[in-house]
Design a protein around this motif. Structure first.
Motif, mmCIF file in Angstrom:
data_model
loop_
_atom_site.group_PDB
_atom_site.id
_atom_site.type_symbol
_atom_site.label_atom_id
_atom_site.label_comp_id
_atom_site.label_asym_id
_atom_site.label_seq_id
_atom_site.Cartn_x
_atom_site.Cartn_y
_atom_site.Cartn_z
ATOM 1 N N ARG A 366 1.153 -1.204 -0.520
ATOM 2 C CA ARG A 366 0.059 0.549 0.634
ATOM 3 C C ARG A 366 0.724 1.082 -0.074
ATOM 4 N NH1 ARG A 366 -4.232 -2.369 4.217
ATOM 5 N NH2 ARG A 366 -5.631 -3.673 3.439
ATOM 6 N N ALA A 367 2.364 1.138 0.730
ATOM 7 C CA ALA A 367 2.710 2.218 0.496
ATOM 8 C C ALA A 367 3.708 2.307 -0.892
ATOM 9 C CB ALA A 367 4.203 2.303 1.528
ATOM 10 N N VAL A 368 3.461 1.906 -1.171
ATOM 11 C CA VAL A 368 4.610 1.817 -2.578
ATOM 12 C C VAL A 368 3.745 2.054 -3.666
ATOM 13 C CG1 VAL A 368 5.989 1.150 -4.541
ATOM 14 C CG2 VAL A 368 6.403 -0.274 -1.997
ATOM 15 N N ILE A 369 1.732 1.705 -3.539
ATOM 16 C CA ILE A 369 1.012 2.177 -4.463
ATOM 17 C C ILE A 369 1.166 3.638 -5.145
ATOM 18 C CG2 ILE A 369 -1.254 1.878 -5.044
ATOM 19 C CD1 ILE A 369 -0.753 -1.704 -4.372
ATOM 20 N N TYR A 375 3.705 10.660 -6.689
ATOM 21 C CA TYR A 375 4.586 11.105 -8.345
ATOM 22 C C TYR A 375 5.040 10.727 -8.996
ATOM 23 C CZ TYR A 375 6.457 11.731 -2.853
ATOM 24 O OH TYR A 375 7.175 12.602 -1.996
ATOM 25 N N LYS A 376 2.816 10.608 -9.111
ATOM 26 C CA LYS A 376 2.894 10.219 -10.931
ATOM 27 C C LYS A 376 4.062 9.156 -11.444
ATOM 28 C CE LYS A 376 -0.502 12.981 -10.154
ATOM 29 N NZ LYS A 376 -2.397 12.126 -9.509
ATOM 30 N N LEU A 377 4.315 7.669 -11.494
ATOM 31 C CA LEU A 377 5.342 7.785 -11.405
ATOM 32 C C LEU A 377 4.687 5.815 -11.951
ATOM 33 C CD1 LEU A 377 7.894 7.248 -7.976
ATOM 34 C CD2 LEU A 377 8.077 8.080 -10.292
ATOM 35 N N GLU A 378 3.364 5.775 -13.099
ATOM 36 C CA GLU A 378 2.862 4.972 -13.510
ATOM 37 C C GLU A 378 3.466 4.001 -14.479
ATOM 38 O OE1 GLU A 378 1.463 7.749 -12.140
ATOM 39 O OE2 GLU A 378 -0.195 6.796 -10.531
ATOM 40 N N GLU A 380 6.465 5.004 -15.696
ATOM 41 C CA GLU A 380 8.114 3.741 -14.647
ATOM 42 C C GLU A 380 7.661 2.632 -13.967
ATOM 43 O OE1 GLU A 380 10.723 6.418 -14.019
ATOM 44 O OE2 GLU A 380 9.363 8.790 -14.199
ATOM 45 N N PHE A 381 6.544 2.405 -13.166
ATOM 46 C CA PHE A 381 6.689 1.074 -12.701
ATOM 47 C C PHE A 381 4.705 1.371 -12.438
ATOM 48 C CE2 PHE A 381 7.567 -0.263 -8.234
ATOM 49 C CZ PHE A 381 7.362 -1.100 -8.714
ATOM 50 N N PRO A 382 4.128 0.261 -13.316
ATOM 51 C CA PRO A 382 2.894 -0.073 -13.640
ATOM 52 C C PRO A 382 2.786 -0.379 -11.973
ATOM 53 C CG PRO A 382 3.937 -0.333 -15.391
ATOM 54 C CD PRO A 382 5.125 -0.425 -14.702
ATOM 55 N N PRO A 383 1.438 0.234 -11.844
ATOM 56 C CA PRO A 383 0.917 -1.120 -10.069
ATOM 57 C C PRO A 383 0.318 -1.412 -9.986
ATOM 58 C CG PRO A 383 -0.398 1.236 -10.537
ATOM 59 C CD PRO A 383 0.444 0.854 -11.429
ATOM 60 N N GLU A 384 -0.279 -2.397 -11.469
ATOM 61 C CA GLU A 384 -1.328 -3.318 -11.429
ATOM 62 C C GLU A 384 -0.749 -4.505 -11.153
ATOM 63 O OE1 GLU A 384 -0.360 -1.329 -14.183
ATOM 64 O OE2 GLU A 384 -2.295 -0.223 -14.715
ATOM 65 N N ASN A 385 0.335 -5.265 -11.468
ATOM 66 C CA ASN A 385 0.958 -6.138 -10.342
ATOM 67 C C ASN A 385 1.167 -5.965 -8.899
ATOM 68 O OD1 ASN A 385 1.243 -7.336 -12.976
ATOM 69 N ND2 ASN A 385 3.384 -7.354 -13.351
#
Length: 520
Positions: A366-369, A375-378, A380-385
């Motif tokens: 949850r903290a990472v998501i 910071y709008k990093l979707e 570079e680092f998609p949060p779906e997984n």
């Protein structure tokens, strides 16, 4: 008359010397090299002198500019003193009249402290401030922890009604800062750091000069000296608290906010401020406080230290606050944080504690998501997984809870159990009568137990006690200044560890020791 020698004839006078030619060639080469070396040397000296001259000229220009800006600021401060004093006197007069009217009007009094809505709460806060009843104000604020958002917006409005807001704020928090003076403390209400920080932060917009802004605070010299004494008292109490490593995070936050609010930061204490900020870096307000304390030049070293300590998530927040994203890319830090978290969660699966390992993993995910979304990093680092993994962990956690509830509870055994043949219970202190004393009289006849009476067998062994579990200490529970749950105590499910699917694009991993809190 002698004959003229033929020019084509070789004689000793005209015979060329090859050795002499080589010597002349070597001499010319040496002179050329020496000349080039000297030329380069003087060119370098000229360039260095030119650079130093330009640097000195730039420094002189900067100094001249700073001097003019400082003189202009001083001139502005001097010119605006009368205006600021006049505005302040008008406010004091208004507050005095309002306080007199409030004393005459009893409709604003709420003896029981109960208010129906936000307007009623504001009126009650204003009544405390107008009357300078700091103790009543404090007691009321600490009972409204659940209404933190309302307090954050209305306390500055109420403090503006004080005749001396700075003195009022110091008196309000004096019960717990710099030293906790409470006689009776409860475990639930022991941490009041959230209220101290709330009051100190709410004071800043009230004491700012209305003409020139934050460059001048409208705080009397006596209150400023008192604030400095309070800060020194807190620093002296560090030894009693067990040093910087053992001081509680709410106390650290209150102390640093106290310094910023009253503008009493000391350059000689910068190392102390740095250690305190790094030790409580998991607080969301710490990056901004660090900049307000003048630690901007130390930020790169602080971020490096956080990464070394395994606090990559906190390092990301510091990185964005100070603008060092290019030097410390956030995505590799978040992936390293998740990798470490997975290792820690997997290592505690073998400890027989219900679903705490899954809770730790949930907190990390949850903290990472939230950090990715903030910071709008979707891209570079998609949060779906990560979201899919979070759903899996929550499902496993729910199943574990249901399984544990279905297990029968163990019945504790009695210390003195009867014999298996139903015989009488042995006396509790029978063993203490043996060899109680040595008598000089003849020994009495020995009593012989009848064979029909069975000897007392050894007591039935008790149920095996569960193995003791030693959990790691959780971080300081966040106070209501950012109302989120603290990081869970390290624990685990009984059973074998789960197989973690790899997160998209970075391998598998999770974080060991991170402190979740104050990420709103």
């Amino acid at each position: 008359m002698g004959s003229i020698p033929d020019p084509g004839e070789l004689t000793e006078l005209t015979r060329p010397s090859f050795d002499q030619f080589q010597r002349q060639t070597s001499l010319m080469t040496s002179c050329t090299l020496l000349w080039k070396e000297l030329s380069d040397h003087f060119t370098s000296l000229e360039q260095n002198l030119q650079k130093k001259s330009e640097a000195l000229k730039h420094k002189l220009q900067t100094l001249d500019h700073d001097t003019k800006a400082t003189l202009a600021s001083l001139k502005k401060r001097e010119v605006t003193i009368d205006g600021s004093v006049e505005i302040t006197l008008e406010r004091v007069e208004e507050h005095r009249e309002a306080a007199l009217k409030l004393v005459e009007n009893s409709n604003f009094d709420h003896p029981d402290g109960e208010v129906d809505d936000g307007d009623g709460l504001l009126q009650l806060l204003k009544s405390f401030c107008l009357k300078m009843h700091s103790r009543e104000f404090w007691q009321f604020v600490i009972t409204k922890k659940k209404e933190l958002d309302v307090l954050r917006s209305q306390i500055p409005l109420a403090l503006a009604e004080c005749v001396d807001p700075a003195r009022f704020a110091l008196e309000a928090i004096s019960e717990v800062f710099p030293v906790d003076k409470r006689v009776e403390r409860t475990e639930k209400g022991n941490d009041l750091g959230w209220a101290c920080v709330l009051v100190l932060e709410s004071l800043i917009p009230v004491v700012v000069d209305p003409v020139i802004g934050k460059s001048r605070l409208l705080v009397t010299p006596s209150v400023t000296e008192r604030a400095k004494e309070i800060a020194e008292t807190w620093k002296r109490s560090l030894e009693e608290r067990g040093g910087i490593e053992n001081v509680k995070t709410p106390d650290v936050h209150t102390f640093l906010q106290h310094l910023v609010t009253f503008g009493i930061v000391k350059k000689e204490d910068m190392d102390l401020y740095r250690k305190l900020v790094v030790g409580s870096a998991w607080r969301k307000q710490m990056p901004k406080l660090a900049l307000s304390l003048g630690l901007a030049d130390k930020m790169p070293d602080m971020i490096e230290e956080l990464i070394t300590r395994g606090q990559q998530l906190d390092a990301v927040h510091f990185t964005y606050e100070v603008g060092l994203v290019d030097k410390f890319p956030p995505v590799p830090l978040l992936k390293a944080f998740l990798k470490d978290a997975k290792k820690a969660a997997a290592s505690i699966w073998m400890i027989p504690i219900l679903h705490l390992a899954a809770r730790k993993e949930q907190s990390a995910l949850r903290a990472v998501i939230k950090c990715i979304e903030e910071y709008k990093l979707e891209a570079e680092f998609p949060p779906e997984n990560l979201k899919k993994r979070l759903e899996q962990v929550e499902k496993v956690k729910t199943e574990k809870v249901k399984t544990e509830k279905k297990r029968p509870a163990a019945v504790p055994a009695n210390k003195r159990t009867r014999a298996s043949n139903g015989g009488p219970m042995p006396p509790a202190k029978a063993g203490r009568l043996t060899n109680a004393y040595v008598s000089s009289f003849p020994a009495p006849p020995t009593f012989v137990r009848s064979p029909s009476h069975a000897q007392y067998p050894t007591g039935v062994p008790a149920y095996p006690s569960p193995a003791a579990v030693y959990g790691s200490r959780s971080p300081q529970s966040p106070y209501a200044y950012s109302p989120e749950a603290a990081a869970p105590i390290a624990g685990s499910y009984p059973g074998a560890p789960l197989n973690y699917p790899a997160y998209g694009g970075y391998g598998n991993g999770f974080a060991p020791a991170y402190q979740q809190a104050y990420y709103r």
